[in-house]
Design a protein around this motif. Structure first.
Motif, PDB file in Angstrom:
ATOM      1  N   ALA A 174       0.832  -1.204   0.000  1.00 60.48           N
ATOM      2  CA  ALA A 174       0.000   0.000   0.000  1.00 60.48           C
ATOM      3  C   ALA A 174       0.863   1.250   0.000  1.00 60.48           C
ATOM      4  O   ALA A 174       0.351   2.360   0.116  1.00 60.48           O
ATOM      5  CB  ALA A 174      -0.907   0.011   1.231  1.00 60.48           C
ATOM      6  N   GLY A 175       2.163   1.076  -0.143  1.00 64.92           N
ATOM      7  CA  GLY A 175       3.106   2.177  -0.141  1.00 64.92           C
ATOM      8  C   GLY A 175       4.513   1.625  -0.040  1.00 64.92           C
ATOM      9  O   GLY A 175       4.717   0.411   0.028  1.00 64.92           O
ATOM     10  N   PRO A 176       5.511   2.482   0.016  1.00 66.14           N
ATOM     11  CA  PRO A 176       6.902   1.998   0.088  1.00 66.14           C
ATOM     12  C   PRO A 176       7.177   1.143   1.329  1.00 66.14           C
ATOM     13  O   PRO A 176       8.007   0.247   1.283  1.00 66.14           O
ATOM     14  CB  PRO A 176       7.713   3.300   0.113  1.00 66.14           C
ATOM     15  CG  PRO A 176       6.807   4.340  -0.434  1.00 66.14           C
ATOM     16  CD  PRO A 176       5.421   3.936  -0.043  1.00 66.14           C
ATOM     17  N   SER A 177       6.502   1.411   2.435  1.00 65.00           N
ATOM     18  CA  SER A 177       6.743   0.661   3.672  1.00 65.00           C
ATOM     19  C   SER A 177       5.425   0.307   4.359  1.00 65.00           C
ATOM     20  O   SER A 177       5.337   0.311   5.585  1.00 65.00           O
ATOM     21  CB  SER A 177       7.627   1.481   4.615  1.00 65.00           C
ATOM     22  OG  SER A 177       7.009   2.728   4.926  1.00 65.00           O
ATOM     23  N   GLU A 178       4.389   0.038   3.560  1.00 66.84           N
ATOM     24  CA  GLU A 178       3.090  -0.321   4.121  1.00 66.84           C
ATOM     25  C   GLU A 178       2.507  -1.508   3.358  1.00 66.84           C
ATOM     26  O   GLU A 178       2.694  -1.657   2.153  1.00 66.84           O
ATOM     27  CB  GLU A 178       2.108   0.851   4.046  1.00 66.84           C
ATOM     28  CG  GLU A 178       2.408   1.975   5.019  1.00 66.84           C
ATOM     29  CD  GLU A 178       1.339   3.063   4.961  1.00 66.84           C
ATOM     30  OE1 GLU A 178       1.085   3.694   5.990  1.00 66.84           O
ATOM     31  OE2 GLU A 178       0.785   3.267   3.851  1.00 66.84           O
ATOM     32  N   LEU A 179       1.787  -2.354   4.107  1.00 68.61           N
ATOM     33  CA  LEU A 179       1.073  -3.480   3.518  1.00 68.61           C
ATOM     34  C   LEU A 179      -0.412  -3.324   3.814  1.00 68.61           C
ATOM     35  O   LEU A 179      -0.798  -2.844   4.885  1.00 68.61           O
ATOM     36  CB  LEU A 179       1.571  -4.808   4.098  1.00 68.61           C
ATOM     37  CG  LEU A 179       2.946  -5.303   3.645  1.00 68.61           C
ATOM     38  CD1 LEU A 179       3.326  -6.574   4.397  1.00 68.61           C
ATOM     39  CD2 LEU A 179       2.978  -5.545   2.139  1.00 68.61           C
ATOM     40  N   ALA A 180      -1.234  -3.747   2.861  1.00 69.26           N
ATOM     41  CA  ALA A 180      -2.686  -3.738   3.043  1.00 69.26           C
ATOM     42  C   ALA A 180      -3.187  -5.170   2.997  1.00 69.26           C
ATOM     43  O   ALA A 180      -2.894  -5.907   2.057  1.00 69.26           O
ATOM     44  CB  ALA A 180      -3.359  -2.914   1.946  1.00 69.26           C
ATOM     45  N   VAL A 181      -3.946  -5.557   4.012  1.00 67.01           N
ATOM     46  CA  VAL A 181      -4.527  -6.896   4.086  1.00 67.01           C
ATOM     47  C   VAL A 181      -6.010  -6.763   3.751  1.00 67.01           C
ATOM     48  O   VAL A 181      -6.758  -6.069   4.449  1.00 67.01           O
ATOM     49  CB  VAL A 181      -4.342  -7.506   5.489  1.00 67.01           C
ATOM     50  CG1 VAL A 181      -4.928  -8.905   5.541  1.00 67.01           C
ATOM     51  CG2 VAL A 181      -2.864  -7.536   5.857  1.00 67.01           C
ATOM     52  N   ARG A 182      -6.430  -7.451   2.664  1.00 64.97           N
ATOM     53  CA  ARG A 182      -7.818  -7.333   2.210  1.00 64.97           C
ATOM     54  C   ARG A 182      -8.662  -8.549   2.589  1.00 64.97           C
ATOM     55  O   ARG A 182      -9.887  -8.459   2.555  1.00 64.97           O
ATOM     56  CB  ARG A 182      -7.841  -7.131   0.695  1.00 64.97           C
ATOM     57  CG  ARG A 182      -7.243  -5.806   0.260  1.00 64.97           C
ATOM     58  CD  ARG A 182      -7.413  -5.558  -1.240  1.00 64.97           C
ATOM     59  NE  ARG A 182      -7.034  -4.190  -1.581  1.00 64.97           N
ATOM     60  CZ  ARG A 182      -5.802  -3.818  -1.872  1.00 64.97           C
ATOM     61  NH1 ARG A 182      -4.829  -4.710  -1.875  1.00 64.97           N
ATOM     62  NH2 ARG A 182      -5.540  -2.550  -2.165  1.00 64.97           N
ATOM     63  N   SER A 183      -8.043  -9.667   2.924  1.00 70.06           N
ATOM     64  CA  SER A 183      -8.803 -10.838   3.377  1.00 70.06           C
ATOM     65  C   SER A 183      -7.927 -11.674   4.290  1.00 70.06           C
ATOM     66  O   SER A 183      -6.690 -11.666   4.180  1.00 70.06           O
ATOM     67  CB  SER A 183      -9.287 -11.677   2.190  1.00 70.06           C
ATOM     68  OG  SER A 183      -8.201 -12.287   1.528  1.00 70.06           O
ATOM     69  N   VAL A 184      -8.586 -12.395   5.195  1.00 66.62           N
ATOM     70  CA  VAL A 184      -7.913 -13.279   6.147  1.00 66.62           C
ATOM     71  C   VAL A 184      -8.703 -14.583   6.226  1.00 66.62           C
ATOM     72  O   VAL A 184      -9.870 -14.639   5.801  1.00 66.62           O
ATOM     73  CB  VAL A 184      -7.818 -12.627   7.548  1.00 66.62           C
ATOM     74  CG1 VAL A 184      -6.975 -11.365   7.514  1.00 66.62           C
ATOM     75  CG2 VAL A 184      -9.207 -12.336   8.106  1.00 66.62           C
ATOM     76  N   PRO A 185      -8.119 -15.662   6.762  1.00 67.54           N
ATOM     77  CA  PRO A 185      -8.903 -16.880   6.970  1.00 67.54           C
ATOM     78  C   PRO A 185     -10.094 -16.596   7.872  1.00 67.54           C
ATOM     79  O   PRO A 185      -9.985 -15.872   8.872  1.00 67.54           O
ATOM     80  CB  PRO A 185      -7.899 -17.829   7.654  1.00 67.54           C
ATOM     81  CG  PRO A 185      -6.561 -17.324   7.254  1.00 67.54           C
ATOM     82  CD  PRO A 185      -6.707 -15.843   7.134  1.00 67.54           C
ATOM     83  N   ALA A 186     -11.256 -17.126   7.518  1.00 69.25           N
ATOM     84  CA  ALA A 186     -12.490 -16.819   8.248  1.00 69.25           C
ATOM     85  C   ALA A 186     -12.373 -17.158   9.717  1.00 69.25           C
ATOM     86  O   ALA A 186     -12.903 -16.453  10.580  1.00 69.25           O
ATOM     87  CB  ALA A 186     -13.660 -17.572   7.610  1.00 69.25           C
ATOM     88  N   LEU A 187     -11.658 -18.256  10.025  1.00 69.59           N
ATOM     89  CA  LEU A 187     -11.548 -18.671  11.417  1.00 69.59           C
ATOM     90  C   LEU A 187     -10.767 -17.673  12.259  1.00 69.59           C
ATOM     91  O   LEU A 187     -10.929 -17.605  13.474  1.00 69.59           O
ATOM     92  CB  LEU A 187     -10.868 -20.049  11.482  1.00 69.59           C
ATOM     93  CG  LEU A 187     -10.883 -20.756  12.829  1.00 69.59           C
ATOM     94  CD1 LEU A 187     -12.309 -21.037  13.279  1.00 69.59           C
ATOM     95  CD2 LEU A 187     -10.099 -22.049  12.756  1.00 69.59           C
ATOM     96  N   LEU A 188      -9.914 -16.852  11.605  1.00 71.94           N
ATOM     97  CA  LEU A 188      -9.068 -15.896  12.322  1.00 71.94           C
ATOM     98  C   LEU A 188      -9.538 -14.460  12.111  1.00 71.94           C
ATOM     99  O   LEU A 188      -8.782 -13.526  12.321  1.00 71.94           O
ATOM    100  CB  LEU A 188      -7.617 -16.035  11.859  1.00 71.94           C
ATOM    101  CG  LEU A 188      -6.991 -17.421  12.033  1.00 71.94           C
ATOM    102  CD1 LEU A 188      -5.586 -17.430  11.472  1.00 71.94           C
ATOM    103  CD2 LEU A 188      -6.972 -17.818  13.501  1.00 71.94           C
ATOM    104  N   ALA A 189     -10.794 -14.304  11.707  1.00 73.02           N
ATOM    105  CA  ALA A 189     -11.293 -12.965  11.411  1.00 73.02           C
ATOM    106  C   ALA A 189     -11.275 -12.063  12.631  1.00 73.02           C
ATOM    107  O   ALA A 189     -11.126 -10.849  12.522  1.00 73.02           O
ATOM    108  CB  ALA A 189     -12.713 -13.057  10.840  1.00 73.02           C
ATOM    109  N   ALA A 190     -11.417 -12.656  13.829  1.00 75.30           N
ATOM    110  CA  ALA A 190     -11.460 -11.845  15.041  1.00 75.30           C
ATOM    111  C   ALA A 190     -10.073 -11.520  15.584  1.00 75.30           C
ATOM    112  O   ALA A 190      -9.939 -10.755  16.528  1.00 75.30           O
ATOM    113  CB  ALA A 190     -12.269 -12.573  16.122  1.00 75.30           C
TER     114      ALA A 190
END
Length: 607
Positions: A501-517
């Motif tokens: 999401a930038g030079p030193s940033e990451l964007a997470v758009r999905s995760v395993p459903a079991l670990l959503a919390a």
């Protein structure tokens, strides 16, 4: 100060700072040389914890007279001659530095008789003069007054008892690796250990005791060029420290971060985090597949295919520990009874106890929902073991129900290993009878393990994915960015969609459903760090398993819950068909057995 060459003696003393940390370091190097010489018997004598004297006598091939002066020179060795030899080294020593470094900080002499020589020769490190000597065969290395010429270094040594304890540890490590060599250790003129040559099991028993072997499982696994053998303890024998952990790579004792991680993960489901397993394991592979030249003391190694080694050790141990211990009771029950003591009646097995009847085990409402869902989603087993009820408490459609009358308990091979329930004790324990005697079961711990394994089986397929309404953006370092790019395909298979999401940033758009919390940033950072350090990550599995363990613990049948006999028997049958049923998720044992002989001892029968 201008650039100049250091004198040889100072170079050796500098090398001694890396190789000769304490008397135990000297003993390790000299003992390894004795093993490389083809010895069948080695005697070690120590004085004042090894500070005053270390004397190692072997019956190996010996050293020719003309080569004795070379043995004390730096980088002089008979074990390698080329880079190819180094990459395929199969001996304990190979650099040719140890004797020179030891000689620089002690008064050392070597007496040796080469095979076929008329007599032995002796050389002193200072002055380096050869003289005839009397010796039947082999080599004697005598190291006296360690650090006599570097008093500042000697001040760092600990008490005599502490230094001897370190020497004893080194001796035991070498002794476990070479059960074919007879060994003896003496301290201040008193024999501390005498180990005859023999089989590996006898050597392990001598050094770790009967308690370890009785609580350990035999490990035997092969996969192409990799072979793992030895013994791994059950969680009941876990320790508060790592003092009973011995891992060998091609006969060399090592402490390797990758191997330690693989073993720890294999025990993750059955051992509490603050406890440590005990094991004696031997990994064998092509010497070309491991680099032993990465540490001055040769206690660390580096594998050419670290991912394959990690996965092999992890899965081999996990399969060994997953095997249900209940099956061993069947063999014990089928053995002929030992003769009863004189004057005591022989124990007769009961033939009037009803067999189990299937029923639905009482459990919490939340657990019932998970349990019914897992049972309905799991495929039918291909070939259930004889004598086991299918692994669900609820009867399947079309399954004939057992009679309510009480036929005789089947004997021999037909009797279930955990037997049939007798009663409940204080709403906590199940008392059961099998052919060998009495079985005691902690019903909550046993049911917790069954639920946990079922939930894992259900969710071992492709994980469900939870898309985030708002992507989680967080800052990372250059290493994490590179790791996310390198392992993008693996992360996607796990259920993560991660993009820069930038030079030193990451964007997470999905995760395993079991670990959503779970906290996304913390989870992904841990995962990326794990991917950097270990080729095969277990972070997601471990986090998922923590959630499943919590669900299983809350869903398992509680203490003080009254169960009927069919419900108790259904639990016993399910235990027999469940992996790792010997321990609950926290490493506690789920059942124990008292044979008729054990009960006779309690009541002094026959005395």
């Amino acid at each position: 100060m201008p650039i100049h060459l250091l004198p040889d003696h100072l170079i050796n003393q500098i090398a001694a700072g890396e190789v000769v940390e304490r008397p135990a370091s000297v003993l390790k190097e000299v003992l390894e040389n004795a093993m490389d010489a083809g010895s069948t018997a080695v005697e070690v004598q120590l004085e004042q914890g090894g500070v005053r004297r270390i004397r190692v006598a072997d019956d190996g091939c010996g050293i020719p007279k003309d080569e004795l002066p070379l043995a004390l020179e730096r980088h002089a060795t008979s074990k390698i001659a080329s880079l190819d030899d180094l990459e395929h080294v199969g001996t304990m020593g190979f650099r040719g530095e140890a004797l020179a470094a030891i000689a620089a900080v002690s008064r050392m002499s070597i007496t040796s008789r080469f095979d076929g020589a008329p007599h032995a020769w002796r050389i002193d490190a200072d002055p380096r003069e050869l003289s005839p000597a009397a010796l039947n065969h082999g080599t004697v290395v005598d190291v006296a007054d360690l650090y006599f010429n570097t008093p500042a270094r000697r001040k760092f040594l600990k008490s005599e008892g502490t230094e001897f304890a370190h020497c004893d540890d080194v001796f035991r490590r070498l002794a476990l690796a070479r059960p074919d060599v007879a060994l003896q250790l003496s301290h201040n003129g008193r024999v501390s250990l005498r180990l005859p040559s023999g089989r590996r099991e006898a050597r392990v028993r001598s050094l770790l005791g009967d308690d370890f072997l009785n609580a350990a499982r035999l490990v035997e696994a092969d996969a192409g060029p990799l072979r793992l053998t030895g013994y791994a303890s059950l969680p009941a024998y876990s320790r508060s420290s790592r003092d009973a952990q011995f891992f060998y790579v091609n006969g060399r004792f090592v402490r390797d971060k990758l191997l330690t991680h693989a073993i720890r993960e294999a025990y993750a489901d059955i051992l509490h985090g603050s406890r440590h397993p005990a094991y004696v394991l031997f990994l064998e592979l092509d010497p070309y597949g491991v680099d032993v030249n990465v540490h001055p003391a040769k206690i660390e190694v580096r594998f050419r295919d670290s991912r394959a080694v990690h996965q092999f050790v992890y899965h081999a141990l996990k399969r060994t520990l997953a095997a249900s211990g209940a099956g061993g009771l069947a063999d014990e029950a089928s053995r002929p009874e030992a003769p009863a003591p004189t004057g005591a009646p022989a124990a007769q097995p009961s033939h009037h106890y009803p067999p189990p009847q299937q029923g639905r085990l009482a459990m919490e409402p939340a657990a019932r929902a998970y349990f019914d869902f897992a049972a309905s989603a799991r495929p039918e087993p291909a070939a259930p073991q004889a004598g086991f009820i299918p692994t669900a408490f609820a009867p399947r459609a079309g399954t004939p129900q057992p009679a309510t009358t009480a036929p005789a308990m089947p004997a021999g091979d037909l009797a279930p290993p955990l037997g049939y329930a007798l009663a409940q004790l204080h709403g906590v324990y199940i008392l059961a009878q099998n052919e060998a005697g009495l079985i005691l079961v902690d019903m909550h711990a046993a049911h917790e393990r069954i639920l946990y394994e079922r939930l894992k089986t259900l969710l071992d397929g492709t994980p469900g994915v939870q898309r985030l309404l708002i992507p989680a953006v967080f800052g990372v370092g250059a290493k994490d960015m590179a790791s996310a790019e390198e392992h993008a395909e693996l992360l996607e298979r796990m259920g993560f969609e991660i993009a820069p999401a930038g030079p030193s940033e990451l964007a997470v758009r999905s995760v395993p459903a079991l670990l959503a919390a779970a906290p996304v940033g913390e989870l992904v950072r841990s995962l990326l760090a794990e991917l950097r350090d270990y080729p095969a990550t277990e972070v997601i599995t471990a986090r998922r398993n923590e959630l499943l363990a919590t669900m299983a613990c809350h869903g398992a049948v509680r203490a003080n819950r009254s169960l009927t006999l069919p419900e108790m028997n259904a639990l016993l049958r399910e235990m027999e068909a469940t992996e790792r049923a010997d321990q609950c998720n926290h490493g506690r044992p789920t059942w124990t057995a008292l044979t008729m002989a054990d009960l006779d001892k309690l009541f002094l029968r026959g005395r």
